[in-house]
Scaffold this motif. Structure first.
Motif, PDB file in Angstrom:
ATOM      1  N   ASP A 166       0.750  -1.262  -0.061  1.00 33.76           N
ATOM      2  CA  ASP A 166      -0.099   0.177   0.060  1.00 33.76           C
ATOM      3  C   ASP A 166       0.850   1.325  -0.170  1.00 33.76           C
ATOM      4  O   ASP A 166       0.626   2.158  -0.836  1.00 33.76           O
ATOM      5  CB  ASP A 166      -0.923   0.067   1.085  1.00 33.76           C
ATOM      6  N   GLU A 167       1.821   1.377   0.971  1.00 29.87           N
ATOM      7  CA  GLU A 167       2.689   2.558   1.030  1.00 29.87           C
ATOM      8  C   GLU A 167       3.204   2.880  -0.202  1.00 29.87           C
ATOM      9  O   GLU A 167       3.410   3.893  -0.906  1.00 29.87           O
ATOM     10  CB  GLU A 167       3.405   2.506   2.262  1.00 29.87           C
ATOM     11  N   GLU A 168       4.154   2.022  -0.709  1.00 29.33           N
ATOM     12  CA  GLU A 168       4.942   2.205  -1.937  1.00 29.33           C
ATOM     13  C   GLU A 168       4.025   2.494  -3.389  1.00 29.33           C
ATOM     14  O   GLU A 168       4.201   3.231  -4.213  1.00 29.33           O
ATOM     15  CB  GLU A 168       6.012   1.004  -2.442  1.00 29.33           C
ATOM     16  N   ARG A 169       2.646   1.971  -3.276  1.00 33.72           N
ATOM     17  CA  ARG A 169       1.996   2.009  -4.458  1.00 33.72           C
ATOM     18  C   ARG A 169       1.414   3.458  -4.403  1.00 33.72           C
ATOM     19  O   ARG A 169       1.411   4.296  -5.297  1.00 33.72           O
ATOM     20  CB  ARG A 169       0.732   1.233  -4.243  1.00 33.72           C
ATOM     21  N   ASN A 170       0.914   3.684  -3.192  1.00 34.18           N
ATOM     22  CA  ASN A 170       0.483   5.234  -3.164  1.00 34.18           C
ATOM     23  C   ASN A 170       1.413   6.350  -3.278  1.00 34.18           C
ATOM     24  O   ASN A 170       1.298   7.340  -4.058  1.00 34.18           O
ATOM     25  CB  ASN A 170       0.177   5.630  -1.775  1.00 34.18           C
ATOM     26  N   ARG A 171       2.814   5.939  -2.829  1.00 36.18           N
ATOM     27  CA  ARG A 171       3.847   7.086  -3.092  1.00 36.18           C
ATOM     28  C   ARG A 171       4.135   7.009  -4.806  1.00 36.18           C
ATOM     29  O   ARG A 171       4.435   8.181  -5.352  1.00 36.18           O
ATOM     30  CB  ARG A 171       5.195   6.719  -2.561  1.00 36.18           C
ATOM     31  N   ILE A 176       3.569   9.756 -10.290  1.00 39.81           N
ATOM     32  CA  ILE A 176       3.043   9.530 -11.879  1.00 39.81           C
ATOM     33  C   ILE A 176       1.712  10.518 -12.089  1.00 39.81           C
ATOM     34  O   ILE A 176       1.890  11.153 -12.898  1.00 39.81           O
ATOM     35  CB  ILE A 176       2.747   7.907 -11.826  1.00 39.81           C
ATOM     36  N   ALA A 177       0.700  10.519 -11.139  1.00 40.66           N
ATOM     37  CA  ALA A 177      -0.412  11.388 -11.357  1.00 40.66           C
ATOM     38  C   ALA A 177       0.070  12.855 -11.648  1.00 40.66           C
ATOM     39  O   ALA A 177      -0.327  13.376 -12.510  1.00 40.66           O
ATOM     40  CB  ALA A 177      -1.268  10.997 -10.591  1.00 40.66           C
ATOM     41  N   LEU A 181      -1.056  13.188 -15.149  1.00 46.11           N
ATOM     42  CA  LEU A 181      -2.385  13.713 -15.538  1.00 46.11           C
ATOM     43  C   LEU A 181      -2.747  15.067 -15.960  1.00 46.11           C
ATOM     44  O   LEU A 181      -3.613  15.246 -16.747  1.00 46.11           O
ATOM     45  CB  LEU A 181      -3.379  13.421 -14.183  1.00 46.11           C
ATOM     46  N   PRO A 182      -2.063  16.208 -15.759  1.00 45.52           N
ATOM     47  CA  PRO A 182      -2.441  17.337 -16.143  1.00 45.52           C
ATOM     48  C   PRO A 182      -2.185  17.532 -17.516  1.00 45.52           C
ATOM     49  O   PRO A 182      -2.490  18.485 -18.349  1.00 45.52           O
ATOM     50  CB  PRO A 182      -1.448  18.442 -15.498  1.00 45.52           C
ATOM     51  N   PRO A 185      -5.949  14.176 -21.637  1.00 43.49           N
ATOM     52  CA  PRO A 185      -7.203  14.369 -21.765  1.00 43.49           C
ATOM     53  C   PRO A 185      -7.813  14.229 -20.254  1.00 43.49           C
ATOM     54  O   PRO A 185      -7.314  13.402 -19.712  1.00 43.49           O
ATOM     55  CB  PRO A 185      -7.891  13.410 -22.528  1.00 43.49           C
ATOM     56  N   GLY A 186      -9.023  15.071 -19.986  1.00 43.37           N
ATOM     57  CA  GLY A 186      -9.633  14.918 -18.439  1.00 43.37           C
ATOM     58  C   GLY A 186     -10.174  13.714 -18.451  1.00 43.37           C
ATOM     59  O   GLY A 186     -10.199  13.355 -17.265  1.00 43.37           O
ATOM     60  N   ARG A 187     -10.760  13.049 -19.314  1.00 47.23           N
ATOM     61  CA  ARG A 187     -11.248  11.661 -19.034  1.00 47.23           C
ATOM     62  C   ARG A 187     -10.440  10.700 -19.845  1.00 47.23           C
ATOM     63  O   ARG A 187     -10.496  10.725 -21.214  1.00 47.23           O
ATOM     64  CB  ARG A 187     -12.832  11.539 -19.499  1.00 47.23           C
ATOM     65  N   ASN A 188      -9.773   9.922 -19.160  1.00 46.06           N
ATOM     66  CA  ASN A 188      -8.935   8.779 -19.808  1.00 46.06           C
ATOM     67  C   ASN A 188      -8.775   7.519 -18.860  1.00 46.06           C
ATOM     68  O   ASN A 188      -8.900   7.571 -17.702  1.00 46.06           O
ATOM     69  CB  ASN A 188      -7.635   9.315 -20.317  1.00 46.06           C
ATOM     70  N   PRO A 189      -8.370   6.360 -19.506  1.00 45.10           N
ATOM     71  CA  PRO A 189      -8.175   5.262 -18.651  1.00 45.10           C
ATOM     72  C   PRO A 189      -6.972   5.220 -17.750  1.00 45.10           C
ATOM     73  O   PRO A 189      -7.172   4.297 -16.674  1.00 45.10           O
ATOM     74  CB  PRO A 189      -8.052   4.214 -19.765  1.00 45.10           C
ATOM     75  N   LEU A 190      -6.308   6.007 -17.735  1.00 48.55           N
ATOM     76  CA  LEU A 190      -5.149   6.285 -16.951  1.00 48.55           C
ATOM     77  C   LEU A 190      -5.687   6.662 -15.512  1.00 48.55           C
ATOM     78  O   LEU A 190      -5.133   5.961 -14.424  1.00 48.55           O
ATOM     79  CB  LEU A 190      -4.053   7.032 -17.151  1.00 48.55           C
ATOM     80  N   ILE A 191      -6.881   7.418 -15.400  1.00 49.22           N
ATOM     81  CA  ILE A 191      -7.330   7.756 -14.242  1.00 49.22           C
ATOM     82  C   ILE A 191      -7.701   6.559 -13.150  1.00 49.22           C
ATOM     83  O   ILE A 191      -7.407   6.697 -12.016  1.00 49.22           O
ATOM     84  CB  ILE A 191      -8.304   8.772 -14.331  1.00 49.22           C
TER      85      ILE A 191
END
Length: 242
Positions: A166-171, A176-177, A181-182, A185-191
């Protein structure tokens, strides 16, 4: 605990003494991993008879990215550290495969396949490179092309992220996000792939079974660097009494 490397060899022969090959794999993987990885790691040795398959999987906390591998202060640090882990995984697998074949005196003609698998760091690295390529070329791609590529990247990242604790995943998700993400596109599968884990109950998470109980795993052992192997442990000296 994440899979950070795997050395794989497929032989056309099976040894007369499987235990001796297993002990050789333990000793060799212990020595190589101890010299390459900056933190203690767990190693799973699996030998499968028939046409013999050897899988030597290195298990570690990917969170060592944030400590042993330079430390993470930015996206570039994260990317560089992932690349370094991939190089270490490749080095481990290459050295093990080459030396193991030599040590057990297996003819080169008996080696059907050998692979150096970079596992979770490799998946993350490929995802980052493909994300950067999408951002670079986004003006020349159609919306469908962008979405299709992001779907492939999301699948790759989801598999990698679900191998982390959990910890390493969240970091990793935050780094990456924040970086990518900025610029997408606002709606994309990566979200969906980058959602915090606690918000993804609707998704079926895949946690790979590291050691199968199936009978075709004819030799299985687990060792850890930083702890002596059985062969390295000194026998207690006999007590001398008057």
């Amino acid at each position: 605990m994440s899979r950070i490397a795997q050395a794989y060899i497929h032989f056309s022969i099976s040894p007369d003494n499987l235990a001796s090959w297993g002990e050789e794999a333990e000793q060799l993987s212990y020595e190589i991993a101890s010299s390459i990885f900056p933190e203690n790691v767990e190693i799973i040795i699996e030998l499968e008879l028939g046409s013999l398959r050897s899988r030597i999987t290195v298990i570690g906390v990917l969170g060592i990215l944030f400590t042993a591998y330079q430390g993470i202060a930015s996206y570039s640090d994260f990317k560089n550290s992932i690349s370094e882990m991939v190089e270490d995984a490749q080095e481990f697998s290459s050295l093990f495969n080459e030396q193991f074949i030599e040590n057990v005196a297996a003819p080169q003609s008996s080696v059907l396949n050998r692979q150096r698998r970079t596992e979770t760091p490799g998946r993350v690295n490929r995802a980052l490179l493909r994300l950067e390529a999408v951002e670079r070329d986004i003006s020349t791609l159609s919306n469908n092309e962008v979405r299709e590529e992001l779907e492939k990247i999301a699948k790759l990242l989801r598999t990698a992220l679900d191998d982390m604790d959990d910890e390493e995943r969240n970091r990793a998700v935050k780094i990456i996000a924040d970086r990518h993400l900025p610029h997408l596109p606002g709606r994309n599968p990566l979200i969906s792939a980058l959602r915090p884990k606690e918000h993804r109950e609707f998704e079926k998470l895949y946690y790979p079974v590291l050691i199968s109980a199936a009978p075709n795993n004819d030799y299985v052992s687990i060792i850890r660097t930083g702890r002596p192997l059985k062969s390295q442990k000194q026998k207690p000296k006999p007590r001398i009494t008057d």
